[in-house]
Scaffold this motif. Sequence first.
Motif, PDB file in Angstrom:
ATOM      1  N   UNK A 184     -17.555  -9.566  -6.787  1.00  0.00           N
ATOM      2  CA  UNK A 184     -17.925  -8.595  -5.597  1.00  0.00           C
ATOM      3  C   UNK A 184     -17.754  -7.048  -6.013  1.00  0.00           C
ATOM      4  N   UNK A 185     -16.917  -6.648  -6.787  1.00  0.00           N
ATOM      5  CA  UNK A 185     -16.738  -5.601  -7.255  1.00  0.00           C
ATOM      6  C   UNK A 185     -17.810  -5.092  -8.024  1.00  0.00           C
ATOM      7  N   UNK A 186     -18.158  -5.894  -9.043  1.00  0.00           N
ATOM      8  CA  UNK A 186     -19.150  -5.631 -10.216  1.00  0.00           C
ATOM      9  C   UNK A 186     -20.564  -5.575  -9.481  1.00  0.00           C
ATOM     10  N   UNK A 210     -20.244   2.530   0.444  1.00  0.00           N
ATOM     11  CA  UNK A 210     -20.056   1.099   0.930  1.00  0.00           C
ATOM     12  C   UNK A 210     -19.134   0.720  -0.188  1.00  0.00           C
ATOM     13  N   UNK A 211     -19.046   0.905  -1.335  1.00  0.00           N
ATOM     14  CA  UNK A 211     -18.188   0.371  -2.281  1.00  0.00           C
ATOM     15  C   UNK A 211     -16.505   0.656  -1.896  1.00  0.00           C
ATOM     16  N   UNK A 215     -13.723  -1.601  -0.707  1.00  0.00           N
ATOM     17  CA  UNK A 215     -12.693  -1.534  -1.432  1.00  0.00           C
ATOM     18  C   UNK A 215     -11.063  -1.431  -0.634  1.00  0.00           C
ATOM     19  N   UNK A 216     -11.455  -0.242   0.046  1.00  0.00           N
ATOM     20  CA  UNK A 216     -10.259   0.189   0.980  1.00  0.00           C
ATOM     21  C   UNK A 216      -9.826  -1.064   1.927  1.00  0.00           C
ATOM     22  N   UNK A 218     -10.194  -4.367   1.234  1.00  0.00           N
ATOM     23  CA  UNK A 218      -9.461  -5.264   0.311  1.00  0.00           C
ATOM     24  C   UNK A 218      -7.926  -4.996   0.125  1.00  0.00           C
ATOM     25  N   UNK A 219      -7.791  -3.595  -0.118  1.00  0.00           N
ATOM     26  CA  UNK A 219      -6.692  -3.225  -0.304  1.00  0.00           C
ATOM     27  C   UNK A 219      -5.581  -3.181   1.026  1.00  0.00           C
ATOM     28  N   UNK A 220      -6.177  -2.805   2.186  1.00  0.00           N
ATOM     29  CA  UNK A 220      -5.520  -2.733   3.340  1.00  0.00           C
ATOM     30  C   UNK A 220      -4.540  -4.132   3.640  1.00  0.00           C
ATOM     31  N   UNK A 221      -5.198  -5.502   2.982  1.00  0.00           N
ATOM     32  CA  UNK A 221      -4.765  -6.559   3.097  1.00  0.00           C
ATOM     33  C   UNK A 221      -3.286  -6.835   2.404  1.00  0.00           C
ATOM     34  N   UNK A 222      -2.922  -5.912   1.615  1.00  0.00           N
ATOM     35  CA  UNK A 222      -1.756  -5.985   0.917  1.00  0.00           C
ATOM     36  C   UNK A 222      -0.582  -5.509   2.099  1.00  0.00           C
ATOM     37  N   UNK A 223      -0.955  -4.764   3.066  1.00  0.00           N
ATOM     38  CA  UNK A 223      -0.002  -4.645   4.097  1.00  0.00           C
ATOM     39  C   UNK A 223       0.291  -5.616   5.273  1.00  0.00           C
ATOM     40  N   UNK A 224      -0.695  -6.479   5.076  1.00  0.00           N
ATOM     41  CA  UNK A 224      -0.758  -7.710   6.397  1.00  0.00           C
ATOM     42  C   UNK A 224       0.504  -8.649   6.011  1.00  0.00           C
TER      43      UNK A 224
END
Length: 224
Positions: A184-186, A210-211, A215-216, A218-224
């Motif tokens: 998805x990043x690519x 949008x990218x 991305x933000x 996706x990374x916020x899931x690290x704090x859940x």
Amino acid sequence: MAEPRPKLERAPRLMLRETVYESVKQLLMDTDLQPGTRLSIDGLSRELQVSATPVREALFRCEAEGLVVRRPNAGYLVAPLLDRQGLLDLYDLRLLLEPVAAARAATHATAGEVRAMEDAVGLMMPAVEGDDYQAYREFAGQDTALHTTIAGASGNPLIAETLTRLRTHTHTYRLYFHHGIAEVTVAEHQAIVAAIREHDPEVAEKAMRAHLETSRTRLLSAYE
């Protein structure tokens, strides 16, 4: 009189320093060392079977990348992770700079810079074959190359310098990375580069925004 043959000592030393640096960096990335853990130069030297000098140089470089911190009377410690607010602040700044950089790149990028962007995107997918730092290093290298090229193509050196200082990819990996986000990043990167190639500043800016927003998330899931 024949000229003396040049010495060949420097290359092996450079190779050793680079190998030790990558080994120390991989240790910091791939292990569960808690923030604040003290790092022993002597202990790392014994583990890697090298002298203290390349280990000390490696830790100095890791400090510049935000992976370790140096404290008086304590030596080097594992750096704290970026907290949730720190991540939000990081992306607030990126969202101010990178969409503008992408728009400007769509106007100013040379053919060579566009090719460099395309090459970086093309090398991202095959670089990721696992879930560890060794695999991610190659992916992140191309990701960094792409964003750096876009910033450079903006024609504003302050944007490129500021983004380099953010150490975005170091923070990203330490927070969260797993096999599966590469595709998805690519795709997001392909959209950005396509707009720059077509000299469309508005679409390039929107694609970069949008990218960064996804991305933000996706990374916020690290704090859940």
